[in-house]
Design an enzyme around this catalytic site. Structure first.
Site, mmCIF file in Angstrom:
data_model
loop_
_atom_site.group_PDB
_atom_site.id
_atom_site.type_symbol
_atom_site.label_atom_id
_atom_site.label_comp_id
_atom_site.label_asym_id
_atom_site.label_seq_id
_atom_site.Cartn_x
_atom_site.Cartn_y
_atom_site.Cartn_z
ATOM 1 N N SER A 153 0.840 -1.206 0.001
ATOM 2 C CA SER A 153 0.103 -0.014 0.061
ATOM 3 C C SER A 153 0.894 1.126 0.000
ATOM 4 O O SER A 153 2.025 1.081 0.299
ATOM 5 C CB SER A 153 -0.728 -0.010 1.243
ATOM 6 N N TYR A 166 -1.975 -0.314 10.707
ATOM 7 C CA TYR A 166 -1.744 -0.810 9.089
ATOM 8 C C TYR A 166 -0.359 -0.333 8.418
ATOM 9 O O TYR A 166 -0.128 -1.202 7.698
ATOM 10 C CB TYR A 166 -3.156 -0.110 8.507
#
Length: 269
Positions: A153, A166
């Site tokens: 990501s 995250y």
């Protein structure tokens, strides 16, 4: 394993991955399903992994080509992953391509990030990548050929507020990618990460919900806010991510190794 699918397959020069066995985690929808479709379009035989058997079978049924299968497995379970990939290799041949796409995202300020949330982010996004890679790597080393693509990501390349767990997990995936790339550089295996920005998938729903709850904006206004972070002014599509993943597996990409490629419209440079 489910019953293999059988649809029309690409032929000739349109199937540069013919004879290659690809395993994709988190394969039942969104980015994962798009990756499976692209790899199958290029001729690969797919093993789709995920936790929802019904969704996996529906994704499998729509793939071009024959011989695909799906299996339900929790990527957090080291022993289960090893057994699953061993069976996949026995049934469809050695694993040539591994796409670690399984992931979850939850947001919270750090002071409300409890130990369970922290562990969940690491277990699926980072430990799951380790579990699947370790299970597939031995066969690639023996064959002296392999392609490993980790779907990270832009959160693995920069920081975002309220998603510290995250971000930590996805930074870990990028570091894992770089370390393993050096380890196998001379062994015919490439290892890369693809780092999408905000992508139009169901996983985006929580981020949108948080914006709505925090600001009182409408859902469409929240979508526009996320899209505004992309210099191109739009959300990334699953197909755009899948095209990048597939390219890293195709002939001609051999010199691209140890990279973390942002697919984010210029958000991260």
């Amino acid at each position: 394993m489910s019953v293999p699918a059988s649809n029309s397959a690409p032929a000739g020069e349109q199937a540069p991955l013919r004879g290659r066995h690809a395993v994709v985690t988190g394969a039942s929808g969104g980015i994962g399903a798009a990756i499976c479709a692209e790899l199958a379009r290029h001729g690969a035989v797919l093993t789709l992994l995920g936790t929802d058997a019904g969704r996996l079978q529906r994704a499998q049924a729509g793939l071009p080509g024959a011989g695909h299968a799906s299996a339900r497995v929790d990527v957090r379970d080291h022993a289960a992953v090893a057994a699953c990939l061993r069976q996949a290799a026995e049934e469809r041949g050695p694993i040539d391509i591994l796409v670690n796409n399984a992931g979850i995202a939850r947001s919270a300020p750090l002071m409300r990030t409890d130990p369970q949330l922290w562990q969940d982010m690491l277990a699926v996004n980072l430990t799951g990548t380790y579990n699947c890679t370790q299970a597939a790597l031995d066969g690639m080393l023996r064959a002296r050929w392999g392609r490993i693509v980790n779907v990270a990501s832009t959160a693995g390349l920069t920081g975002y507020a309220y998603v510290s767990a995250y971000c930590a997990a996805k930074h870990g995936v990028v570091g894992f990618t770089r370390a393993l790339a050096l380890e196998v550089a001379a062994k015919g295996i490439t290892v890369n990460a693809v780092c999408p920005g905000y992508t139009d998938t169901p996983l985006l729903d929580e981020a949108l919900g948080n914006i709505v709850a925090r600001t009182g904006r409408s859902l469409e206004q929240a979508r526009q806010e996320l899209a505004a972070g992309n210099p191109q002014g739009r959300l990334v599509t699953p197909l755009q991510v899948a095209n990048t993943v597939a390219w890293l597996c195709l002939p001609g990409s051999e010199a691209v190794h140890g990279q973390a490629i942002a697919v984010a419209g210029g958000e991260v440079m």
